[in-house]
Design a protein around this motif. Structure first.
Motif, PDB file in Angstrom:
ATOM      1  N   VAL A   1      36.927  25.759  35.805  1.00 42.51           N
ATOM      2  CA  VAL A   1      36.721  26.149  34.416  1.00 42.51           C
ATOM      3  C   VAL A   1      37.825  27.117  33.977  1.00 42.51           C
ATOM      4  O   VAL A   1      38.036  28.151  34.608  1.00 42.51           O
ATOM      5  CB  VAL A   1      35.342  26.825  34.245  1.00 42.51           C
ATOM      6  N   PRO A   2      38.569  26.802  32.913  1.00 42.17           N
ATOM      7  CA  PRO A   2      39.558  27.746  32.385  1.00 42.17           C
ATOM      8  C   PRO A   2      38.875  29.034  31.920  1.00 42.17           C
ATOM      9  O   PRO A   2      37.699  29.036  31.563  1.00 42.17           O
ATOM     10  CB  PRO A   2      40.185  26.987  31.205  1.00 42.17           C
ATOM     11  N   TYR A   3      39.633  30.121  31.886  1.00 48.08           N
ATOM     12  CA  TYR A   3      39.038  31.397  31.492  1.00 48.08           C
ATOM     13  C   TYR A   3      40.111  32.310  30.910  1.00 48.08           C
ATOM     14  O   TYR A   3      41.317  32.043  31.004  1.00 48.08           O
ATOM     15  CB  TYR A   3      38.368  32.074  32.683  1.00 48.08           C
ATOM     16  N   VAL A   4      39.673  33.394  30.300  1.00 54.65           N
ATOM     17  CA  VAL A   4      40.581  34.422  29.790  1.00 54.65           C
ATOM     18  C   VAL A   4      40.213  35.745  30.456  1.00 54.65           C
ATOM     19  O   VAL A   4      39.060  35.979  30.813  1.00 54.65           O
ATOM     20  CB  VAL A   4      40.502  34.555  28.254  1.00 54.65           C
ATOM     21  N   SER A   5      41.217  36.613  30.616  1.00 55.76           N
ATOM     22  CA  SER A   5      40.973  37.904  31.249  1.00 55.76           C
ATOM     23  C   SER A   5      42.024  38.914  30.805  1.00 55.76           C
ATOM     24  O   SER A   5      43.135  38.533  30.407  1.00 55.76           O
ATOM     25  CB  SER A   5      40.974  37.767  32.773  1.00 55.76           C
ATOM     26  N   VAL A   6      41.670  40.171  30.876  1.00 59.86           N
ATOM     27  CA  VAL A   6      42.626  41.251  30.617  1.00 59.86           C
ATOM     28  C   VAL A   6      43.302  41.587  31.941  1.00 59.86           C
ATOM     29  O   VAL A   6      42.633  41.916  32.919  1.00 59.86           O
ATOM     30  CB  VAL A   6      41.919  42.494  30.047  1.00 59.86           C
ATOM     31  N   ILE A   7      44.628  41.490  31.982  1.00 62.82           N
ATOM     32  CA  ILE A   7      45.340  41.746  33.232  1.00 62.82           C
ATOM     33  C   ILE A   7      46.090  43.077  33.205  1.00 62.82           C
ATOM     34  O   ILE A   7      46.465  43.600  34.260  1.00 62.82           O
ATOM     35  CB  ILE A   7      46.308  40.596  33.565  1.00 62.82           C
ATOM     36  N   HIS A   8      46.293  43.622  32.004  1.00 61.35           N
ATOM     37  CA  HIS A   8      46.970  44.920  31.935  1.00 61.35           C
ATOM     38  C   HIS A   8      46.771  45.499  30.528  1.00 61.35           C
ATOM     39  O   HIS A   8      46.525  44.768  29.561  1.00 61.35           O
ATOM     40  CB  HIS A   8      48.460  44.797  32.233  1.00 61.35           C
TER      41      HIS A   8
END
Length: 202
Positions: free
Chosen positions: A51-58
């Motif tokens: 499943v594709p996803y979004v996230s905060v990486i910085h």
């Protein structure tokens, strides 16, 4: 006395034709469901969809500006990654809309136009967030002042992106990547305190 023999009169009962037809149809449907299940399982094993996803990486927080009148201004950089871990399917993201907040008050919106993420790849968005002047009441101003004294402030990030991707020959799948998390900073130097901020599929 010998018992009287029984004689059957009339024709023997036969199963109605419609009942045979119904049984055949049910059997065909059952076999079709079983075969479809087997094919789906095999395709899943071969493709192994993720499943594709979004996230905060910085993220980074610029110095807060709070004047004597209790008006606050915030500027921050937030890096959001759209990830597609599928090796055999592209993913389309649209309606990406996120809201940044402080103590429950919305201070900025983060939006993106529709975009594509290639197979087994990702796309990063660097949002430069600059709020309008935010008038604070005495209690809110005191909370910000305490956060500065303790060198820890929390911003809320909430929103979603619509995702569409194709799972082999099974067809397209659509769902919502919902993001709801807190971003923690050291306001004295703007350092982001890493914490998990990844979307859930709905």
């Amino acid at each position: 006395m010998p018992s009287n023999p029984r004689f059957s009169s009339g024709r023997e009962r036969r199963t109605p034709l419609w009942l045979w037809c119904a049984a055949i149809v049910c059997t065909i449907i059952t076999l079709a469901v079983i075969i479809a299940g087997i094919v789906t399982f095999i395709v899943y094993i071969v493709i192994h969809p993720r499943v594709p996803y979004v996230s905060v990486i910085h993220a980074h927080l610029d110095p807060l500006r709070l004047d004597y009148a209790g008006v606050l201004q915030i500027q921050a950089t937030i890096q959001i990654r759209a990830q597609n871990g599928n090796e055999k399917a592209h993913a389309s993201f649209s309606d990406s809309n996120y809201t940044l907040s402080l103590n429950g008050e919305d201070i900025a919106r983060l939006v993106a136009l529709p975009f594509e993420v290639s197979k087994n790849s990702w796309v990063d968005f660097n949002y430069l967030v600059e709020s309008s002047p935010i008038p604070l009441d005495p209690e809110q101003a005191e909370n910000v002042d305490m956060a500065l004294k303790h060198d820890h402030i929390t911003l809320g990030l909430k929103g979603s992106s619509r995702v569409r991707w194709r799972v082999g020959r099974l067809g397209s799948v659509r769902f919502l990547c919902h993001l709801d998390c807190h971003l923690h900073f050291h306001p004295l130097n703007g350092t982001y305190i890493p914490s998990r901020c990844t979307s859930n599929a709905k």
